[in-house]
Scaffold this active site. Structure first.
Site, PDB file in Angstrom:
ATOM      1  N   SER A 125       0.832  -1.209   0.000  1.00  9.03           N
ATOM      2  CA  SER A 125       0.000   0.000   0.000  1.00  9.03           C
ATOM      3  C   SER A 125       0.864   1.256   0.000  1.00  9.03           C
ATOM      4  CB  SER A 125      -0.891  -0.010   1.259  1.00  9.03           C
ATOM      5  OG  SER A 125      -1.506   1.247   1.443  1.00  9.03           O
ATOM      6  N   TYR A 150      -1.695  -0.937  10.904  1.00  9.78           N
ATOM      7  CA  TYR A 150      -2.017  -1.477   9.568  1.00  9.78           C
ATOM      8  C   TYR A 150      -0.880  -1.151   8.593  1.00  9.78           C
ATOM      9  CZ  TYR A 150      -3.502  -1.409   4.783  1.00  9.78           C
ATOM     10  OH  TYR A 150      -3.521  -1.597   3.426  1.00  9.78           O
ATOM     11  N   LYS A 154       2.247  -3.585   6.560  1.00 10.74           N
ATOM     12  CA  LYS A 154       2.605  -3.595   5.129  1.00 10.74           C
ATOM     13  C   LYS A 154       4.119  -3.386   4.986  1.00 10.74           C
ATOM     14  CE  LYS A 154      -1.389  -4.422   3.428  1.00 10.74           C
ATOM     15  NZ  LYS A 154      -1.637  -5.759   2.868  1.00 10.74           N
TER      16      LYS A 154
HETATM   17  C1  WQD Z   1      -9.891   9.073   1.152  1.00 15.27           C
HETATM   18  C2  WQD Z   1     -10.089  10.562   1.391  1.00 15.27           C
HETATM   19  C3  WQD Z   1     -10.408  11.122   3.699  1.00 15.27           C
HETATM   20  C4  WQD Z   1     -14.260   9.079   4.165  1.00 15.27           C
HETATM   21  C5  WQD Z   1      -7.098   4.173   3.237  1.00 15.27           C
HETATM   22  C6  WQD Z   1      -5.905   3.389   3.696  1.00 15.27           C
HETATM   23  C7  WQD Z   1      -5.217   2.791   2.496  1.00 15.27           C
HETATM   24  C8  WQD Z   1      -6.212   1.972   1.713  1.00 15.27           C
HETATM   25  C9  WQD Z   1      -7.352   2.862   1.247  1.00 15.27           C
HETATM   26  C10 WQD Z   1      -6.204  -0.295   2.481  1.00 15.27           C
HETATM   27  C11 WQD Z   1      -9.341  11.067   2.623  1.00 15.27           C
HETATM   28  C12 WQD Z   1     -11.664  11.453   2.885  1.00 15.27           C
HETATM   29  C13 WQD Z   1     -13.057   9.568   3.649  1.00 15.27           C
HETATM   30  C14 WQD Z   1     -15.297   9.995   4.521  1.00 15.27           C
HETATM   31  C15 WQD Z   1     -13.911  11.811   3.813  1.00 15.27           C
HETATM   32  N1  WQD Z   1      -6.720   0.927   2.509  1.00 15.27           N
HETATM   33  N2  WQD Z   1     -12.910  10.919   3.473  1.00 15.27           N
HETATM   34  N3  WQD Z   1     -15.076  11.333   4.320  1.00 15.27           N
HETATM   35  O1  WQD Z   1      -7.559   7.055   4.008  1.00 15.27           O
HETATM   36  O2  WQD Z   1      -6.743   7.584   1.645  1.00 15.27           O
HETATM   37  O3  WQD Z   1      -6.660   5.252   2.466  1.00 15.27           O
HETATM   38  O4  WQD Z   1      -7.964   3.384   2.459  1.00 15.27           O
HETATM   39  O5  WQD Z   1      -5.313  -0.706   1.811  1.00 15.27           O
HETATM   40  O6  WQD Z   1      -4.177   1.972   2.936  1.00 15.27           O
HETATM   41  O7  WQD Z   1      -5.001   4.281   4.320  1.00 15.27           O
HETATM   42  O8  WQD Z   1      -8.857   6.271   1.970  1.00 15.27           O
HETATM   43  O9  WQD Z   1     -11.229   6.364   1.324  1.00 15.27           O
HETATM   44  O10 WQD Z   1     -10.626   6.417   3.807  1.00 15.27           O
HETATM   45  O11 WQD Z   1     -10.160   8.412   2.391  1.00 15.27           O
HETATM   46  O12 WQD Z   1     -13.747  13.040   3.642  1.00 15.27           O
HETATM   47  O13 WQD Z   1     -16.398   9.600   4.995  1.00 15.27           O
HETATM   48  O14 WQD Z   1     -11.466  10.811   1.637  1.00 15.27           O
HETATM   49  O15 WQD Z   1     -10.154  12.149   4.649  1.00 15.27           O
HETATM   50  O16 WQD Z   1      -8.895  12.378   2.347  1.00 15.27           O
HETATM   51  P1  WQD Z   1      -7.422   6.658   2.583  1.00 15.27           P
HETATM   52  P2  WQD Z   1     -10.293   6.811   2.408  1.00 15.27           P
END
Ligand code: WQD
Length: 337
Positions: A125, A150, A154
């Site tokens: 990741s 997590y 990785k």
């Molecule tokens: C994306 C953006 C949030 C939800 C994580 C893990 C990564 C992978 C993918 C496993 C961010 C914003 C999110 C919400 C929001 N997982 N957001 N409101 O955090 O980039 O990555 O998931 O492999 O390893 O770290 O993904 O989809 O949670 O967030 O504003 O209800 O959307 O702040 O900027 P993230 P995400």
């Protein structure tokens, strides 16, 4: 060639099983159904006309892994997805993550190390980069101190694999995913988040379908053009195809090192508001949202430099953000039909 896909009924695993079967591979999928469902097998069969061999196994039991490889002695290709992947949950329950994500990896490698040759594709990741200094992020960007157990699993996983390939006949490819989103165009398989979605896109589609009242945008005071955080959202089918290409690379002995690392992203950054705008365009629906505080642990910006994946691996993402969001929306509508 018979290939083991661990976590084969999961979001990325199931899409990869489809692409493997489309390419004529014989697939054995293992899943403990902790974050997936047996219905996914039907979906894979509907898409490819072939139901993969499936074993409901928990890889945390070493004897399960040993028994499996005794039974399937002809398997020398493994694509390893099975792992816990919720960043927040890993902070609350680190030992669940270290047990599930690390011990299972060790047991798999212990079974492969005795083989003449073995090919191992690892689900890593972009989290390993933390908040990278320079955008777009290259594979040579420093791995930074993990912000969560997590992410640490990785990083540790990559190191375990690297050390093991040095003294065994295992060759490996580490695929560092950016943000996987979307669903197969058939809407027969897709993301099945348990409970309240942690990730942005499933929360958006559940809001649009009426399951959630509104989306909370986690902060609009970041140092980015519109103040919201930037990510590299890649269609899960593009990501799945990268795994097949990586496996073939090892099988055809085209790898230039025992371990090769590739960023798997689109190379484009999109802010949360960009995603909302694109979703409203493809769905024709206004998305209710409110701006709230930043989420603990979030980074500002991450998007991939994909030169190595494009030029060395010979892979590039084909779908746009809008294509991916349209497929996610079609899947959500199918789920709730
Ligand atoms: C994306 C953006 C949030 C939800 C994580 C893990 C990564 C992978 C993918 C496993 C961010 C914003 C999110 C919400 C929001 N997982 N957001 N409101 O955090 O980039 O990555 O998931 O492999 O390893 O770290 O993904 O989809 O949670 O967030 O504003 O209800 O959307 O702040 O900027 P993230 P995400």
């Amino acid at each position: 060639m018979k290939v083991l896909v661990t976590g084969g009924l999961g979001f990325i695993g199931s899409h990869t099983v489809v692409e493997l079967q489309n390419e004529g591979f014989e697939v054995v999928a293992i899943d403990n159904l902790s974050n997936s469902s047996l219905d996914v097998l039907e979906g894979i069969e509907k898409i490819t006309g072939k139901r993969p061999e499936f074993e409901n196994l928990d890889l945390r039991q070493k004897e399960n892994v040993q028994q499996f490889f005794k039974k399937h002695a002809d398997i020398s290709g493994v694509i390893h997805f099975a792992a816990s992947k919720a960043v927040g949950e890993s902070v609350e329950n680190p030992l669940l993550y270290y047990e599930n994500n690390i011990s299972t990896l060790v047991y798999l490698l212990q079974e492969l190390q005795a083989k003449e040759t073995a090919h191992f594709i690892f689900s890593s990741s972009c989290t390993v980069y933390g908040q990278a200094e320079t955008m777009p992020i290259t594979e040579d960007a420093p791995v930074q101190l993990a912000l969560s157990p997590y992410g640490n699993t990785k990083q540790i996983g990559e190191e375990i694999i690297t050390d093991t390939t040095k003294v065994t006949n295992i060759n490996a490819v580490l695929l560092r995913y950016f943000n996987p989103i979307g669903a197969h165009s058939s809407a027969e398989i897709g993301e099945l988040p348990l409970g309240v979605p942690q990730n942005l896109v499933p929360f958006i589609t559940q809001t649009a379908i009426g399951l959630r009242k509104e989306l909370s945008v986690f902060g609009n005071d970041y140092p980015t053009p519109d103040g919201t955080a930037i990510r590299d959202y890649i269609h899960v089918v593009d990501l799945a195809k990268a795994h097949v290409i990586a496996l073939k690379r090892l099988m055809d002995k085209k790898n230039q090192a025992k371990v090769e690392t590739f960023n798997v992203g689109t190379g484009k950054g999109s802010s949360v508001l960009d995603v909302i705008t694109a979703f409203e365009k493809v769905s024709g629906q206004k998305l209710p949202y409110k701006i709230v505080d930043r989420r603990e642990g979030d980074i500002v910006e991450a998007y991939a430099n994909t030169d190595r994946a494009n030029e060395v691996l010979g892979w590039s993402a084909e779908s746009s953000l809008e294509d991916a969001l349209a497929s996610a929306w079609k899947w959500e509508q199918k789920l709730r039909a």
